[in-house]
Design an enzyme around this catalytic site. Sequence first.
Site, PDB file in Angstrom:
ATOM      1  N   ARG A   1      63.926  50.014  43.075  1.00 54.32           N
ATOM      2  CA  ARG A   1      63.747  50.047  41.634  1.00 54.32           C
ATOM      3  C   ARG A   1      63.018  51.352  41.304  1.00 54.32           C
ATOM      4  O   ARG A   1      62.242  51.865  42.116  1.00 54.32           O
ATOM      5  CB  ARG A   1      62.918  48.861  41.152  1.00 54.32           C
TER       6      ARG A   1
ATOM      7  N   LYS B   1      58.576  43.009  43.154  1.00 57.49           N
ATOM      8  CA  LYS B   1      58.208  42.009  42.157  1.00 57.49           C
ATOM      9  C   LYS B   1      57.517  40.828  42.823  1.00 57.49           C
ATOM     10  O   LYS B   1      57.906  40.397  43.905  1.00 57.49           O
ATOM     11  CB  LYS B   1      59.449  41.529  41.407  1.00 57.49           C
TER      12      LYS B   1
ATOM     13  N   HIS C   1      68.866  52.853  37.170  1.00 58.62           N
ATOM     14  CA  HIS C   1      69.041  51.522  37.758  1.00 58.62           C
ATOM     15  C   HIS C   1      70.462  51.328  38.270  1.00 58.62           C
ATOM     16  O   HIS C   1      70.691  50.542  39.197  1.00 58.62           O
ATOM     17  CB  HIS C   1      68.703  50.446  36.727  1.00 58.62           C
TER      18      HIS C   1
ATOM     19  N   ARG D   1      70.705  51.879  41.918  1.00 60.25           N
ATOM     20  CA  ARG D   1      70.331  50.709  42.733  1.00 60.25           C
ATOM     21  C   ARG D   1      71.522  49.751  42.847  1.00 60.25           C
ATOM     22  O   ARG D   1      71.790  49.215  43.918  1.00 60.25           O
ATOM     23  CB  ARG D   1      69.126  50.025  42.094  1.00 60.25           C
TER      24      ARG D   1
ATOM     25  N   HIS E   1      65.456  40.664  46.200  1.00 53.38           N
ATOM     26  CA  HIS E   1      65.738  39.550  45.298  1.00 53.38           C
ATOM     27  C   HIS E   1      65.138  38.270  45.864  1.00 53.38           C
ATOM     28  O   HIS E   1      65.274  37.982  47.052  1.00 53.38           O
ATOM     29  CB  HIS E   1      67.251  39.351  45.129  1.00 53.38           C
TER      30      HIS E   1
ATOM     31  N   TYR F   1      76.889  40.793  42.727  1.00 50.81           N
ATOM     32  CA  TYR F   1      77.584  41.961  43.257  1.00 50.81           C
ATOM     33  C   TYR F   1      78.942  41.611  43.844  1.00 50.81           C
ATOM     34  O   TYR F   1      79.801  42.480  43.975  1.00 50.81           O
ATOM     35  CB  TYR F   1      76.715  42.670  44.299  1.00 50.81           C
TER      36      TYR F   1
END
Length: 310
Positions: free
Chosen positions: A165, A188, A256, A259, A282, A291
């Site tokens: 990110r 995150k 982004h 990514r 994730h 994806y």
Amino acid sequence: MSGDRPLALTPAMEAALDRWLVTEAATRDLSPHTVTAYRGDLLAFLHFLAGHWGGSVAPSGLAPLRQTDMRAFAASERGRGLGARSLARRMSAIRSFLRWISDREGFDLSAALSARSPRFARSLPRPLTPDQAQATLDRVGDHATPWIGARDAAVLTLLWGSGLRISEALGLEGHDWPFREALTIRGKGGRERQVPVLPVARDAIALYLQICPWGHQPDRPLFRGIRGGRLAAGTVEAAMARARAVLGLPASATPHALRHSFATHLLSAGGDLRSIQELLGHSSLSTTQVYTGVDDAALMAVYRSAHPRG
């Protein structure tokens, strides 16, 4: 929710909400931003119930909750302009809280929990092709001030080559350099992961540091702004916007998107979803599964253009 001032939560409900948020944050490793969003979701719901039922609700007072109440709340939120995607996320947080509090208080909320979330079309990421990504890096690197071009190219190379990110790349410190073959990233929710660092990315960063006016300082940010402070995401986004304008790329060609490109290029090359999930950081495999839709879309485009009956 009406325009009237919402009724205050009961002390018991305030305490229950705080306890649930602490539990969620600990067991699911949530980021502070997500915890704040969950609190807002539950406050919206509990304040709606207070107005809907004519008084503040204690934890045990949720026992009569029914599917019609959940539908009424959803209709109220949509009426206030909340989109289907945001409402689906809000309802998911509310269901999680209701499951927790019904177990804690000892009553059955299965009827309320059976209410369906609104459906929405999950938008697919729009990655760049390898040629588009490379052209973008080349264009960004061609800057009137060489060290700025080298810096922006180095950042974008990390996004494309390692799936970072932009906040993760710009959060790197001088003491993180030099990189090894893998880099530890805290993403995150404080989750750590190992990401690969390709030689081309190490070379790009080395060139940037070689010509950067401040050089390499272990106690300072790795990527520096024009005055020596930490590089801002908006500066990198602006550089990519200029590049896509020259190259004729769509507005979706953002940092982004690089990514996204990392993920889809790995998938196209035979990478498995679980590994890609780990590399992207994730928390849920369902997030990574989007994806496969990108890959399927590309395959169908090839099929339609090449099949004799297409």
